[in-house]
Design an enzyme around this catalytic site. Structure first.
Site, PDB file in Angstrom:
ATOM      1  N   ASN A  16       5.114  -5.517   2.286  1.00  0.00           N
ATOM      2  CA  ASN A  16       6.012  -6.395   1.658  1.00  0.00           C
ATOM      3  C   ASN A  16       6.976  -5.026   1.537  1.00  0.00           C
ATOM      4  O   ASN A  16       7.786  -5.882   1.711  1.00  0.00           O
ATOM      5  CB  ASN A  16       5.626  -7.072   0.176  1.00  0.00           C
ATOM      6  CG  ASN A  16       4.902  -7.458  -0.456  1.00  0.00           C
ATOM      7  OD1 ASN A  16       5.747  -8.536  -0.081  1.00  0.00           O
ATOM      8  ND2 ASN A  16       3.693  -7.560   0.095  1.00  0.00           N
ATOM      9  N   HIS A 112       2.685 -10.356  -7.469  1.00  0.00           N
ATOM     10  CA  HIS A 112       0.863 -10.270  -7.896  1.00  0.00           C
ATOM     11  C   HIS A 112       0.940 -11.913  -7.256  1.00  0.00           C
ATOM     12  O   HIS A 112       1.417 -13.051  -6.841  1.00  0.00           O
ATOM     13  CB  HIS A 112       1.101 -10.880  -9.593  1.00  0.00           C
ATOM     14  CG  HIS A 112      -0.458 -10.603  -9.692  1.00  0.00           C
ATOM     15  ND1 HIS A 112      -1.763  -9.826  -9.406  1.00  0.00           N
ATOM     16  CD2 HIS A 112      -1.464 -11.911  -9.668  1.00  0.00           C
ATOM     17  CE1 HIS A 112      -2.631  -9.681  -9.915  1.00  0.00           C
ATOM     18  NE2 HIS A 112      -2.297 -11.567  -9.636  1.00  0.00           N
TER      19      HIS A 112
HETATM   20  C1  GRF Z   1      -0.095  -7.610  -1.872  1.00  0.00           C
HETATM   21  O1  GRF Z   1      -1.316  -8.373  -2.378  1.00  0.00           O
HETATM   22  C2  GRF Z   1       0.857  -7.822  -3.170  1.00  0.00           C
HETATM   23  O2  GRF Z   1       1.087  -9.002  -4.376  1.00  0.00           O
HETATM   24  C3  GRF Z   1      -0.029  -7.139  -4.733  1.00  0.00           C
HETATM   25  O3  GRF Z   1      -0.182  -5.656  -3.435  1.00  0.00           O
HETATM   26  C4  GRF Z   1      -0.531  -6.430  -2.498  1.00  0.00           C
HETATM   27  C5  GRF Z   1       0.023  -4.986  -1.385  1.00  0.00           C
HETATM   28  O4  GRF Z   1       0.269  -5.219  -0.394  1.00  0.00           O
HETATM   29  N1  GRF Z   1       0.776  -6.440  -5.684  1.00  0.00           N
HETATM   30  P1  GRF Z   1       0.973  -4.914   0.464  1.00  0.00           P
HETATM   31  O5  GRF Z   1       0.974  -3.081   0.412  1.00  0.00           O
HETATM   32  O6  GRF Z   1       2.478  -5.118   0.376  1.00  0.00           O
HETATM   33  O7  GRF Z   1       0.769  -5.138   1.999  1.00  0.00           O
END
Ligand code: GRF
Length: 204
Positions: A16, A112
């Site tokens: 992300n 989330h």
């Molecule tokens: C994502 O699925 C987010 O929704 C949750 O943790 C995950 C993080 O994944 N809070 P990344 O580290 O961004 O790949």
């Protein structure tokens, strides 16, 4: 504190984080500028991603501090030094204490992987599969002192298919996250999100 000056907090893969950086490069983050990565896991892949993107990082191990308050006070000092106005949690696997919440109330958001209030906490995707829901999704919300309990800003649904595994469902949820989070962060950075009680409204 301008809400356009952003610190992203992440503990793990940072996909992300990468999607937010990409959005900024492509002009999809509005006035938002990612000024800092904060991670509680200096060895996490997200730290490498920040380095490659040329984004400064603050990598602190909580166990090197006397307690959570001292750890967060060190973070707040750095956020203030850099005039950070918006904290974007992206897979940051810790609860936030009042030390960070109070100076940044209404300026911390989280993503989330479920339609909150369903499946709060850890392994939301596994929880949804085990429960047998046909629809799950993604929520972006303001952060308060609870676990995934703050006011909802935006949600997007994802259908669960009969043949889904945790991996296949996670993959589709992630794709939705990568689109939704930059849109919401851009709206906040541009001052288009207002909060009235628990009701957040995105204008324009
Ligand atoms: C994502 O699925 C987010 O929704 C949750 O943790 C995950 C993080 O994944 N809070 P990344 O580290 O961004 O790949």
């Amino acid at each position: 504190m301008a809400q356009s000056r952003i610190a992203v907090f992440a503990s793990g893969q940072g996909s992300n984080f990468a999607a937010l950086v990409q959005a900024q490069r492509e002009g999809r983050l509005g006035a938002g500028r990612i000024e800092l990565l904060v991670s509680d896991k200096p060895e996490a892949p997200v730290a490498q991603r920040a380095e490659e993107a040329g984004i400064p990082s603050l990598l602190l191990r909580p166990k090197d501090f006397a307690g959570r308050e001292q750890y967060e006070a060190a973070i707040v000092a750095e956020l203030q030094r850099r005039d950070i106005g918006l904290v974007v949690l992206a897979g940051y696997m810790r609860l936030i204490s009042p030390v960070l919440l109070e100076p940044y109330v209404g300026r911390i958001v989280n993503i989330h992987p479920s339609l909150l209030p369903a499946f709060a906490g850890k392994d939301a995707i596994g929880q949804a599969l085990d429960y047998g829901v046909k629809l799950t999704g993604v929520t972006v919300h303001f952060v308060d002192g609870g676990m995934d309990t703050g006011p909802v800003i935006a949600q997007r649904s994802v259908e669960v298919q009969p043949e889904d595994t945790a991996e296949s469902l996670a993959e589709r949820i992630h794709q939705v996250e990568y689109a939704l989070y930059p849109e919401v962060v851009a709206a906040i950075a541009d001052g288009r999100v207002t909060l009235n009680g628990r009701k957040a409204v995105i204008a324009g």
